[in-house]
Design a protein around this motif. Sequence first.
Motif, short mmCIF file in Angstrom:
data_model
loop_
_atom_site.label_atom_id
_atom_site.label_comp_id
_atom_site.label_asym_id
_atom_site.label_seq_id
_atom_site.Cartn_x
_atom_site.Cartn_y
_atom_site.Cartn_z
N PHE A 202 48.31 -15.97 11.09
CA PHE A 202 48.79 -16.96 12.04
C PHE A 202 49.11 -18.30 11.39
N ASP A 205 52.39 -19.46 13.05
CA ASP A 205 52.48 -19.27 14.50
C ASP A 205 52.25 -17.80 14.87
N ALA A 206 52.79 -17.38 16.02
CA ALA A 206 52.48 -16.08 16.60
C ALA A 206 53.21 -14.94 15.90
N TRP A 240 48.54 -14.06 18.94
CA TRP A 240 48.47 -15.42 18.42
C TRP A 240 47.03 -15.92 18.31
N LYS A 242 44.90 -19.46 15.99
CA LYS A 242 45.01 -20.53 15.02
C LYS A 242 43.95 -20.30 13.96
#
Length: 291
Positions: A202, A205-206, A240, A242
Amino acid sequence: MAERTSITSGLLTAIIAHQGAELQSLTDNHHRELMSDGDPAFWIGRAPLLFPIVGRLNNDMLRLGDAVYPMQKHGFARKSNFEVVDAGESETLLRLAESVETLAQYPFAFELDAHFRLNETTVHKTVAVRNTGGAALPFSFGYHPAFAWPLPFGGTREAHQIRFECDEPANLCHVTPYGTIGHDAVPTPVSGNLLALSDALFDDDALVWRELNSRRLTYGAPGHPHLDIAFPDTPWLGIWSKPGAAFVCVEPWAGMADPEGYLGDFYGKPGVITLPPGDERSFRMDITLTA
């Protein structure tokens, strides 16, 4: 605190916020939390509903003919107050309809029903979009639940994985820094039907699938209780997190962000569904805790 509704099957308990009809907590009968901790250092969301768009529009603008309307990422449903239409011990129905606030962004009449039902160790979620106006209704819809990573059953974070029901050899979409879908493809990190989870996935991002064979997957650590997630009505998928966050989102979508540079009409946007007056379209997602 925002208003919330609680339902239970005895084996699972769910708490749904009236703002966004968002599943904010899902616990087993030992009070173990299966959803994100909502750490504001990473993301405060738990399970927003994405309507009438999924992802981001180019310049955050929705274009209809000569008119342009401001629309923030993932649409307005997630920040709107739903009305509780029905509530029982194990199920509830919440509804959002057009208002002065929504018409300023999206000039259409609609009803968005979010139905939650618990049956033993399964959460049945069905969202129905209904066109209550006189014009064709263009929209996209998506789920965005954030599950605890790791799940609270003893498996290490590093051992958690997603296993699709089918092999998934297709390349993924490239998500641009702005959040639109780039023109280049990204090699898949899936090996056969297995996605080993790691923070590095990740960094950019996704993960976004536009070509997806599966409509079911499992999430968890081998040898421990896991989640079986079915999404029969949504052809695309985002996953997704972080880096360092205590959640991973499994996001079945019917629609996605604008292609990079897209300036066309919303009716022609890739992934937009057009619903005739009086018609309804529903999207189901079942989440089962499996030993």
